[in-house]
Design a protein around this motif. Structure first.
Motif, PDB file in Angstrom:
ATOM      1  N   GLN A   1      42.081  44.976  43.379  1.00 50.12           N
ATOM      2  CA  GLN A   1      43.066  45.783  42.668  1.00 50.12           C
ATOM      3  C   GLN A   1      44.034  44.911  41.874  1.00 50.12           C
ATOM      4  O   GLN A   1      44.340  45.198  40.710  1.00 50.12           O
ATOM      5  N   GLN A   2      44.536  43.846  42.486  1.00 54.49           N
ATOM      6  CA  GLN A   2      45.453  42.964  41.785  1.00 54.49           C
ATOM      7  C   GLN A   2      44.782  42.289  40.593  1.00 54.49           C
ATOM      8  O   GLN A   2      45.388  42.170  39.519  1.00 54.49           O
TER       9      GLN A   2
ATOM     10  N   GLY B   1      43.445  41.198  51.741  1.00 59.27           N
ATOM     11  CA  GLY B   1      42.221  41.985  51.817  1.00 59.27           C
ATOM     12  C   GLY B   1      41.466  41.948  50.496  1.00 59.27           C
ATOM     13  O   GLY B   1      42.058  41.783  49.422  1.00 59.27           O
ATOM     14  N   LEU B   2      40.157  42.100  50.592  1.00 59.53           N
ATOM     15  CA  LEU B   2      39.330  42.066  49.379  1.00 59.53           C
ATOM     16  C   LEU B   2      39.648  43.244  48.468  1.00 59.53           C
ATOM     17  O   LEU B   2      39.607  43.111  47.237  1.00 59.53           O
TER      18      LEU B   2
ATOM     19  N   TYR C   1      45.474  42.522  36.189  1.00 62.36           N
ATOM     20  CA  TYR C   1      45.620  41.420  35.238  1.00 62.36           C
ATOM     21  C   TYR C   1      44.355  41.197  34.405  1.00 62.36           C
ATOM     22  O   TYR C   1      44.255  40.217  33.666  1.00 62.36           O
ATOM     23  N   TYR C   2      43.409  42.100  34.537  1.00 61.03           N
ATOM     24  CA  TYR C   2      42.130  42.054  33.823  1.00 61.03           C
ATOM     25  C   TYR C   2      41.377  40.752  34.091  1.00 61.03           C
ATOM     26  O   TYR C   2      40.729  40.177  33.211  1.00 61.03           O
ATOM     27  N   GLN C   3      41.436  40.303  35.343  1.00 61.39           N
ATOM     28  CA  GLN C   3      40.666  39.131  35.764  1.00 61.39           C
ATOM     29  C   GLN C   3      39.328  39.619  36.312  1.00 61.39           C
ATOM     30  O   GLN C   3      39.130  39.721  37.514  1.00 61.39           O
ATOM     31  N   MET C   4      38.412  39.890  35.418  1.00 56.89           N
ATOM     32  CA  MET C   4      37.164  40.515  35.824  1.00 56.89           C
ATOM     33  C   MET C   4      36.278  39.574  36.629  1.00 56.89           C
ATOM     34  O   MET C   4      35.431  40.030  37.392  1.00 56.89           O
ATOM     35  N   ASP C   5      36.474  38.273  36.479  1.00 58.31           N
ATOM     36  CA  ASP C   5      35.709  37.338  37.306  1.00 58.31           C
ATOM     37  C   ASP C   5      36.101  37.470  38.778  1.00 58.31           C
ATOM     38  O   ASP C   5      35.247  37.437  39.669  1.00 58.31           O
ATOM     39  N   VAL C   6      37.399  37.681  39.038  1.00 57.23           N
ATOM     40  CA  VAL C   6      37.859  37.857  40.414  1.00 57.23           C
ATOM     41  C   VAL C   6      37.423  39.222  40.949  1.00 57.23           C
ATOM     42  O   VAL C   6      37.092  39.365  42.128  1.00 57.23           O
ATOM     43  N   VAL C   7      37.431  40.240  40.074  1.00 59.28           N
ATOM     44  CA  VAL C   7      36.962  41.565  40.483  1.00 59.28           C
ATOM     45  C   VAL C   7      35.508  41.499  40.932  1.00 59.28           C
ATOM     46  O   VAL C   7      35.142  42.013  41.998  1.00 59.28           O
ATOM     47  N   LEU C   8      34.676  40.859  40.131  1.00 52.89           N
ATOM     48  CA  LEU C   8      33.262  40.719  40.503  1.00 52.89           C
ATOM     49  C   LEU C   8      33.098  39.874  41.754  1.00 52.89           C
ATOM     50  O   LEU C   8      32.229  40.141  42.585  1.00 52.89           O
ATOM     51  N   LEU C   9      33.935  38.864  41.905  1.00 53.97           N
ATOM     52  CA  LEU C   9      33.872  38.027  43.103  1.00 53.97           C
ATOM     53  C   LEU C   9      34.153  38.864  44.348  1.00 53.97           C
ATOM     54  O   LEU C   9      33.448  38.740  45.360  1.00 53.97           O
TER      55      LEU C   9
ATOM     56  N   LEU D   1      37.204  50.844  53.773  1.00 57.61           N
ATOM     57  CA  LEU D   1      38.106  49.698  53.643  1.00 57.61           C
ATOM     58  C   LEU D   1      38.769  49.674  52.272  1.00 57.61           C
ATOM     59  O   LEU D   1      39.975  49.424  52.156  1.00 57.61           O
ATOM     60  N   MET D   2      37.986  49.930  51.241  1.00 53.60           N
ATOM     61  CA  MET D   2      38.536  49.932  49.890  1.00 53.60           C
ATOM     62  C   MET D   2      39.617  50.990  49.741  1.00 53.60           C
ATOM     63  O   MET D   2      40.671  50.752  49.146  1.00 53.60           O
ATOM     64  N   ALA D   3      39.370  52.172  50.288  1.00 52.41           N
ATOM     65  CA  ALA D   3      40.348  53.251  50.179  1.00 52.41           C
ATOM     66  C   ALA D   3      41.642  52.905  50.902  1.00 52.41           C
ATOM     67  O   ALA D   3      42.730  53.301  50.469  1.00 52.41           O
ATOM     68  N   SER D   4      41.547  52.164  52.003  1.00 51.80           N
ATOM     69  CA  SER D   4      42.747  51.839  52.781  1.00 51.80           C
ATOM     70  C   SER D   4      43.511  50.656  52.203  1.00 51.80           C
ATOM     71  O   SER D   4      44.744  50.591  52.333  1.00 51.80           O
ATOM     72  N   GLU D   5      42.813  49.717  51.554  1.00 48.38           N
ATOM     73  CA  GLU D   5      43.474  48.503  51.084  1.00 48.38           C
ATOM     74  C   GLU D   5      44.095  48.636  49.699  1.00 48.38           C
ATOM     75  O   GLU D   5      45.058  47.930  49.380  1.00 48.38           O
ATOM     76  N   ILE D   6      43.567  49.521  48.882  1.00 53.86           N
ATOM     77  CA  ILE D   6      44.074  49.590  47.505  1.00 53.86           C
ATOM     78  C   ILE D   6      45.406  50.339  47.413  1.00 53.86           C
ATOM     79  O   ILE D   6      46.034  50.334  46.351  1.00 53.86           O
TER      80      ILE D   6
END
Length: 260
Positions: A215-216, A209-210, A220-228, A198-203
Motif C-alpha cells: 500500500q505504501q 507487513g507485506l 508513491y508509485y513504486q511499482m517495483d516494490v508493489v510487485l516485490l 491478510l491483505m484486507a487487515s494490513e492495508i
C-alpha cells in the motif's frame, strides 16, 4: 499381438524441464507486460534491485515476518478451534442446528466488510489483524471438516459397532482417521484464506507487513516494490502448499489412489 498404448511425447519430458518451460513462459509474459505498460509493470531487474536493497536494509524481512507471524497465529488458532467445533456439529444435531446457520451467514460476508468494525473495537495492532484472519480461516475450515465428517462411510461405523466398538473407539479409530484428508484440505484452504485476508487487515492500518508495504509503495508509485510484495506473498503461499502436500503424503498415504 497385444496393442501397446502410445505414450504422448510430452509424457516423456521430466518435471524439471516443465518447470523451466513454465518459468520461461512467465518471464516472457513479464517482459511483454513491462514493454507494453512500463509505468505499471516494473521489469524483473528493477524488482530484483528493490529486493536486494530492502533485503540488505532488513525492511523486507521485517515486513515478511510481520505478515507471516500474523498468518500463522490466526490460522493456527482457527485450525485448533475448528476441528472440535466441526466434530460437534457432525456428532450432535442440537449443536449443529444452533451453530451452523450463523457460520454459513458469516462465511458469505467478505472479510473487508467487517475488518473496520474489528479494528474500531481492537485497534490497529496485531490483535485486530490476527482476529480478522482467525475468523476467515475458522469459517472455511470448520465447514470443510464438517462436510468431511458427515461424509464418512456409515458402513465403517456400523461394522465397528457390530464388532463391539464403543462410541469413543468409533470416534478415535474410525471417524478421525477417515476425516484426516478433509482436515488437511481444510488446512490448505485455511492457509490460502489467511493470506487473502491478510491483505484486507494490513492495508487499513499498521506500520509493518507485506500488505502495508504494498500500500505504501503504491502511494508513491513504486511499482517495483508493489510487485516485490506480491511475489513474496506468492512465495509464502507456495511454501504453505508444499508443506500441506507433504503432510498429506505423510498421513494419508494409506489411501488408495486411482491413476489414469
Amino acid at each position: 499381438m497385444q496393442n501397446e498404448k502410445k505414450v504422448p511425447i510430452w509424457a516423456k519430458i521430466p518435471n524439471w524441464v516443465w518447470v523451466l518451460i513454465s518459468v520461461a513462459c512467465a518471464g516472457a509474459l513479464w517482459f511483454f507486460a513491462n514493454s507494453a505498460w512500463p509505468a505499471v509493470f516494473a521489469s524483473p531487474i528493477e524488482v530484483w534491485d528493490a529486493a536486494v536493497t530492502r533485503a540488505v536494509s532488513g525492511t523486507l524481512w521485517e515486513h515478511t515476518w510481520a505478515s507471516l507471524s500474523r498468518v500463522l497465529t490466526g490460522f493456527g488458532i482457527a485450525f485448533v478451534t475448528s476441528i472440535p467445533v466441526a466434530f460437534l456439529m457432525a456428532w450432535y444435531d442440537p449443536f449443529r442446528h444452533i451453530v451452523e446457520p450463523w457460520i454459513q451467514f458469516i462465511r458469505n460476508i467478505p472479510p473487508l466488510a467487517y475488518v473496520f468494525l474489528i479494528i474500531a473495537a481492537l485497534g490497529i495492532g496485531n490483535v485486530s489483524k490476527i482476529t480478522v484472519i482467525f475468523i476467515a480461516a475458522f469459517l472455511v475450515q470448520v465447514v470443510t471438516i464438517y462436510q468431511g465428517v458427515k461424509g464418512v462411510d456409515t458402513t465403517l461405523i456400523k461394522a465397528a459397532r457390530v464388532l463391539g466398538a464403543k462410541e469413543s473407539d468409533i470416534f478415535f479409530k474410525v471417524i478421525i482417521p477417515a476425516s484426516t484428508p478433509f482436515i488437511l484440505v481444510a488446512a490448505r484452504l485455511g492457509l490460502s484464506t489467511s493470506l487473502t485476508t491478510l491483505m484486507a487487515s494490513e492495508i487499513v492500518g499498521g506500520d509493518r507487513g507485506l500488505g502495508m508495504m504494498i500500500q505504501q509503495a503504491s502511494g508513491y508509485y513504486q511499482m517495483d516494490v508493489v510487485l516485490l510484495g506480491i511475489i513474496m506473498l506468492g512465495i509464502i503461499g507456495i511454501a504453505f502448499e508444499k508443506i500441506v502436500r507433504f503432510l498429506e503424503r505423510r498421513f494419508t498415504g494409506w489411501q488408495e489412489t486411482v491413476q489414469q
